[in-house]
Design an enzyme around this catalytic site. Structure first.
Site, mmCIF file in Angstrom:
data_model
loop_
_atom_site.group_PDB
_atom_site.id
_atom_site.type_symbol
_atom_site.label_atom_id
_atom_site.label_comp_id
_atom_site.label_asym_id
_atom_site.label_seq_id
_atom_site.Cartn_x
_atom_site.Cartn_y
_atom_site.Cartn_z
ATOM 1 N N ARG A 71 -23.642 -6.908 -27.704
ATOM 2 C CA ARG A 71 -23.303 -5.747 -26.877
ATOM 3 C C ARG A 71 -23.961 -4.496 -27.421
ATOM 4 O O ARG A 71 -23.996 -4.284 -28.632
ATOM 5 C CB ARG A 71 -21.786 -5.560 -26.840
ATOM 6 C CG ARG A 71 -21.278 -4.757 -25.662
ATOM 7 C CD ARG A 71 -19.761 -4.697 -25.652
ATOM 8 N NE ARG A 71 -19.120 -6.010 -25.620
ATOM 9 C CZ ARG A 71 -17.816 -6.191 -25.476
ATOM 10 N NH1 ARG A 71 -17.017 -5.145 -25.376
ATOM 11 N NH2 ARG A 71 -17.308 -7.400 -25.454
ATOM 12 N N SER A 101 -18.019 -5.971 -20.692
ATOM 13 C CA SER A 101 -16.567 -6.028 -20.640
ATOM 14 C C SER A 101 -15.952 -4.676 -20.262
ATOM 15 O O SER A 101 -16.193 -4.163 -19.179
ATOM 16 C CB SER A 101 -16.034 -6.537 -21.986
ATOM 17 O OG SER A 101 -14.661 -6.791 -21.915
ATOM 18 N N ASP A 145 -11.561 -10.393 -17.597
ATOM 19 C CA ASP A 145 -10.873 -11.320 -18.495
ATOM 20 C C ASP A 145 -9.660 -10.681 -19.167
ATOM 21 O O ASP A 145 -8.986 -11.325 -19.966
ATOM 22 C CB ASP A 145 -11.832 -11.900 -19.544
ATOM 23 C CG ASP A 145 -12.552 -10.842 -20.363
ATOM 24 O OD1 ASP A 145 -12.214 -9.653 -20.243
ATOM 25 O OD2 ASP A 145 -13.469 -11.213 -21.121
ATOM 26 N N THR A 156 -16.158 -4.090 -31.104
ATOM 27 C CA THR A 156 -16.840 -3.761 -29.849
ATOM 28 C C THR A 156 -17.344 -2.328 -29.804
ATOM 29 O O THR A 156 -18.001 -1.947 -28.854
ATOM 30 C CB THR A 156 -15.893 -3.986 -28.655
ATOM 31 O OG1 THR A 156 -14.711 -3.184 -28.813
ATOM 32 C CG2 THR A 156 -15.490 -5.454 -28.561
#
Length: 798
Positions: free
Chosen positions: A354, A443, A581, A760
């Site tokens: 990411r 995400s 998710d 993240t």
């Protein structure tokens, strides 16, 4: 006239002599080139073949060692369960059923699981066991705890793998029995067979006191020198014989022959010039030419030597041994360093890739990542990848580049188009073409980010597996081929599967906040099919996320949802993240049901129907989960944060449900065990309607402690893990009990606090929970004091 005849005769004699000398020179040079080729090129080819074969053998030995280690570690953890020690010391029908179910879930491929007391009674069957010599030897060593007992192979009808673990009574502690597991060795053999079969033949051997014997051989058969390497922590060997294809790859470059021939031609050039001067019919030969020619030839030979030095130094000095370090080696090192410098370190995270789209993650890098993932999948025996993408502005371009990279390896692609991440997971579980896939998504991150979530052979990549993708990208270690691309639809199948599984016993009015993310095109349709009245909120796909960031764990992103639920008179509202998710639920009273409390309800529902089931939760979750899960007969297990980590632990433990504070809910009961915000919502609605309770009263029965949401503290990406390490090493938290499973969670009598490095983003994550707000404040001051010791410039919001 006589002088002319003598001169002509002399010229012809010289010419004949020159031609003879030239012919002799050619023969000598040809023989020299042949000898040099044999000495240099053949030797280099043999050495390179040996090195390549050694690398192949080592990789296969490492794969065997990893396979055995994973199975052994899994069995060790199972043997450590208190219920196992309790059963081995005294049987109970209910405990036998629970333990048997746990064993079956933990090792579904095992053909024998034997829980043995010290008197060799099988506690599951209650019978006296019969054992082979190999099994008895393993049992004796495990009971006496004489070091680790290595796995063994046993030939019955087919080869079986034997693993054993000591069962320890922690109150003593001492062995009270053993857990012996047998499973077909075919899984190990299949692993070996999939590792680049075109490179050579692999034999798995078992050492003995005399000669090792062959346990398994791959179907290929090649002759020639082989390499043997040991499998770590075992009595096994790998013998690798290279294929002709590998030998061809190792064959030294013909560049050396070109240099040799060029050398010969340059040596001959002065002689040719001299000869041409002697026999040129348009030119009258003079006697003095015989004395002038040698000087010119010597000068030409000197020029040739200079030219040869330059060419050899740049191309073949490693073969000719003219330099200690060859230019080819330097080029390889330089190119790898250059490749590494072009790959941002920070994008390869603990459980995905990411970074900033078109800055850190460019289409070119996406293509190389596609090549690397596909090469890993091909190595695992997969020949096709599902590829999906979210609705971000950068996703179509990055997805296309990724797909081209995959196809270039010879791996096929099933292009699923724009879908939520759970639908890619669903495809890998439900469709027959593959168990592997890639999702182009960042995400819950803001619009300027993008990345990749990866599944290979049913396993979501994490940690070292993600770094292996990076390693392939840096080294350019890709398969070559030409794959096929097929477009496929998964949305109808996904909706039908949930519709066949979930039944609502009443009417529900539901607000769906898709945050302009990719669930906008699926979630409203799904819940209308289930019979809900759907109120859509931000359900227009827009990759810029104009209304709020697609992160439902931030309270500021839930305010519009709370207002819409109350204004529309809905029964509840649900917010999904950017790829679907994760979820967070809000109630008509304006309460936010954080995912760790949502997990309490799922645990109660699932564990009450499956006594003894494991329930997983991450280090950020409330400690109240422990008492809730235990009270319903389940086993609570705290684990690392991260969807990949939790999914791996779900597979390892056989847990039926798990969750994270960040909104990932994993349900294995009637479903597949991956994180899916939409399926979790459907199960929540089923529980509500079956119990005929509103959402507020449903959760009022669960205990609540004052707590903070996740507190994100920005820090430099390269500093965040150092800060946590220094805090663990040097922090003074008085009488608190440290838990270093993931970051630092400190448990106190009246509460707990956590600080960990975000996987993240460039930030630290903190959270606190206690009996009252005053204790939370005290813990925050303690954490602030210790954090500023190791990071004086850190800015904390408390």
């Amino acid at each position: 006239m006589g002088d002319n005849n003598k001169h002509n005769t002399l010229t012809l004699s010289l010419t004949s002599f020159t031609l003879a000398a030239l012919a002799a020179t050619l023969v000598v040079i040809g023989l020299s080139a042949f000898i040099l080729h044999g000495m240099w090129v053949s030797d280099v080819t043999r050495e390179q073949t040996r090195q390549l074969s050694k690398t192949e053998a080592q990789q296969r030995a490492a794969a065997v060692a990893l396979y055995l280690s994973e199975q052994q570690s899994h069995l060790n953890r199972l043997a450590e369960r208190p219920s196992i020690a309790k059963l081995v010391q005294g049987s109970s029908s209910s405990l036998i059923a629970t333990v048997s179910a746990s064993m079956k879930a933990a090792f579904p491929k095992a053909d024998s699981m034997r829980l043995l007391s010290l008197d060799r009674i099988e506690r599951i069957s209650g019978e006296q066991g019969e054992f082979s010599f190999t099994e008895l030897d393993m049992i004796n060593r495990a009971e006496q705890r004489r070091g680790a007992v290595a796995p063994e192979l046993l030939k019955k009808d087919d080869w079986k793998l034997l693993f054993i673990a000591s069962v320890i009574d922690q109150a003593q502690p001492k062995p009270v029995g053993t857990l012996l597991m047998s499973q077909p060795a075919s899984g190990l053999f299949e692993t070996l067979a999939k590792i680049r079969p075109e490179q050579g033949q692999t034999l798995l051997l078992r050492r003995t006191r005399t000669e090792p014997f062959v346990v398994y051989r791959t179907p290929q058969s090649y002759q020639g020198d082989y390499i043997e390497v040991s499998v770590e922590n075992s009595e096994w060997l790998i013998r690798f014989t290279p294929s002709p294809a590998l030998v061809d790859d190792a064959t030294a470059s013909p560049l050396l022959l070109i240099v040799i021939h060029l050398f010969a031609a340059l040596l001959l050039l002065p002689s040719v010039y001299w000869l041409m001067g002697k026999v040129d019919p348009a030119r009258k030969a003079q006697p003095q030419t015989l004395t002038a020619a040698p000087a010119k030839a010597a000068h030409s030979l000197h020029d040739t030597h200079d030219l040869l030095d330059v060419q050899v130094a740049e191309e073949d000095s490693d073969v000719l041994d003219l330099q200690e370090t060859s230019a080819i080696q330097v080029d390889e090192i330089d190119s790898e360093e250059e490749a590494r410098s072009q790959v941002p370190e920070s994008i390869f995270r603990a459980y995905d890739i990411r970074g900033l789209a078109n800055d850190q993650i460019t289409p070119d890098l996406a293509m190389r990542i596609g090549q690397a993932i596909a090469s890993e999948a091909l190595s695992a025996g997969e020949s096709c990848l599902y590829v999906g993408r979210d609705g971000r502005v950068s996703s179509p371009e990055l997805s296309e580049a990724l797909i081209q990279g995959v196809l270039s390896t010879g791996c096929d692609v099933m292009d699923l188009g724009t879908i939520p991440t759970p639908l890619m997971y669903f495809a890998t579980c439900e469709f027959p073409e593959s168990n592997s896939g890639i999702m182009v998504t960042a995400s819950h991150n803001p619009a300027e980010y993008n990345g990749f979530k990866m599944v290979i052979d049913g396993t979501t990549l994490a940690d070292d597996q993600v770094l292996q993708i990076k390693s392939r990208v840096v080294r350019g270690d890709y398969y070559q081929g030409s794959g096929e691309r097929v477009e496929a639809s998964v949305i109808p199948e996904y909706i039908d599967r949930i519709f066949s599984d979930v039944a609502l016993a009443g009417d529900v009015k539901l607000v769906i906040d898709a945050a302009n993310g990719v669930t906008a095109g699926v979630a409203p349709q799904l819940f209308e099919e289930l019979g809900c009245e759907v109120v859509p909120l931000f359900c227009e796909l827009d990759g810029t996320f104009p209304n709020h960031n697609p992160d439902p764990t931030r309270e500021e992103n839930l305010q519009a949802l709370i207002q819409e639920v109350q204004t529309s008179g809905s029964d509840l509202g649900v917010a999904f993240d950017g790829d679907g998710d994760r979820l967070v639920v809000v109630t008509p009273s304006g309460k936010i049901i954080w995912p760790d409390r949502l997990l309490m309800l799922f645990a109660k529902d699932i564990v009450s129907r499956n006594p003894g089931a494991d329930v997983l939760y991450d280090v950020k979750c409330t400690r109240e989960l422990t008492s809730i899960v235990s009270s319903y007969g389940g086993r609570p297990i705290m684990w690392k944060t991260g969807h990949s980590h939790l999914k791996a632990k779900m597979q390892e433990t056989g847990a039926l449900v798990g969750g994270e504070l960040s909104g990932h809910i994993f349900i294995k009961d009637r479903w597949y065990g991956f994180d899916d915000g939409m399926y979790a919502t459907a199960r929540l609605l089923e529980i509500m309607t079956l119990r005929d309770q509103d959402i507020d009263s449903l959760f009022d029965s669960f205990p609540t402690l004052p707590s903070t949401p996740e507190i994100l503290v920005p820090v430099a990406e390269e500093e965040k893990f150092k800060i946590i390490k220094n805090l663990i090493d040097r922090g003074d938290f008085q009488n608190g009990k440290p838990v270093t499973l993931d970051g630092l969670r400190v448990e106190f009598a009246k509460g707990w606090g956590l600080v960990r490095a975000s996987n993240t983003s460039a930030a630290l994550t903190l959270r606190f929970e206690a009996e009252d707000e005053q204790v939370i404040g005290q813990m925050q001051m303690l954490f602030k004091r210790e954090l500023t010791k190791v990071a004086p410039d850190i800015q904390l919001p408390f």
